[in-house]
Design an enzyme around this catalytic site. Structure first.
Site, PDB file in Angstrom:
ATOM      1  CG  MET A 119      -8.173  92.321  46.566  1.00  0.00           C
ATOM      2  SD  MET A 119      -8.894  90.811  47.245  1.00  0.00           S
ATOM      3  CE  MET A 119      -7.394  89.880  47.613  1.00  0.00           C
ATOM      4  CG  HIS A 149      -2.260  98.702  35.397  1.00  0.00           C
ATOM      5  ND1 HIS A 149      -3.020  97.972  34.517  1.00  0.00           N
ATOM      6  CD2 HIS A 149      -2.831  98.534  36.620  1.00  0.00           C
ATOM      7  CE1 HIS A 149      -4.009  97.374  35.172  1.00  0.00           C
ATOM      8  NE2 HIS A 149      -3.915  97.706  36.446  1.00  0.00           N
ATOM      9  CE  LYS A 153      -0.607  95.173  36.333  1.00  0.00           C
ATOM     10  NZ  LYS A 153      -0.511  94.547  37.673  1.00  0.00           N
TER      11      LYS A 153
END
Length: 260
Positions: A119, A149, A153
């Site tokens: 996003m 990451h 994750k």
């Protein structure tokens, strides 16, 4: 009028940030939350309908917009529920297969659905400009990608890494499925020109780092995006939720549509 919002996984890391952001933004109202049974007692303290079943919350909040950063299976289940209830659905879930994305495209014909594996406005701006960079540098530049990451994750490579890799592969008119290289070990010979290396690192609490390398004769160009906190994902989701209020069903929307 404030947009009524239902948060999936409201007690999780992303969910709790979304709950706080929705409560602080007068454009929205927290209309309901969904989480696992073992978290429902805590979820009920938020002062809105809470359930482990999204259908139950949707029944009490007609016309709501769902914001969903969960898992592929959960997001597909929620998308079906959104269609049945006539609700809008914002999805930030990563790790969806091509088949799952195709299912979302079908469901988006019936109710407004938005999906973006990232996003962040910065990442989505990159997706706009990368094809031009690939074109300007030309075929002599090898392309590689690395992502980092946090150690919790679950999917690898990240959905964002795959989205970026698809972007530059399409700019070369290469099918990513035929040109992606996810692992190198041993005596493998020279690097093929028609290849995009995609490497994954995991550790600590890294929110997200994606670096694209363009390596050519005598020089290297690096393009890096670093997410310092999940707040940029929250802001992007809320921006998408407002934008989706004015959109009809008919296609699976993305952040590229918002930016345009």
């Amino acid at each position: 009028m404030a947009v009524p919002v239902i948060i999936m996984g409201a007690m999780g890391r992303m969910g709790s940030m979304l709950v706080r952001a929705v409560r602080e933004n007068p454009a929205f109202t927290l209309a309901g939350v969904v989480d696992r049974e073992e978290k429902l007692e805590e979820a009920k303290t938020l002062g809105c309908p809470a359930s482990s079943q999204v259908q139950q919350v949707l029944a009490s909040v007609p016309g709501a917009t769902i914001i969903d950063f969960t898992s592929p299976a959960s997001s597909l289940h929620t998308a079906h529920a959104a269609v049945a209830a006539g609700a809008r659905h914002i999805i930030g879930t990563t790790g969806l297969t091509k088949e799952e994305r195709a299912t979302l495209e079908v469901l988006a014909q019936k109710t407004p659905i938005f999906w973006s594996p990232n996003m962040s406005l910065g990442i989505n701006a990159l997706l706009k400009v990368l094809p031009e960079l690939v074109r300007l540098l030309g075929p002599d530049y090898d392309m590689e990608l690395m992502e980092i990451h946090h150690n919790r994750k679950k999917d690898a490579p990240s959905g964002t890494a795959l989205h970026l890799a698809e972007c530059v592969a399409e700019a070369r008119d290469w099918p990513l499925a035929e040109t992606a290289c996810y692992h190198r070990e041993g005596i493998i010979g020279e690097r093929p020109k028609r290849e995009i290396g995609i490497q994954t690192l995991r550790g600590g609490d890294v929110v997200g780092v994606h670096t694209l390398y363009f390596m050519g004769p005598g020089e290297r160009v690096e393009v890096t995006h670093q997410a310092h906190s999940r707040e940029n994902f929250v802001g992007g989701a809320l921006r998408a939720a407002l934008w989706l209020q004015q959109q009809p069903a008919g296609k699976l929307y993305s952040m590229q549509d918002v930016l345009q």
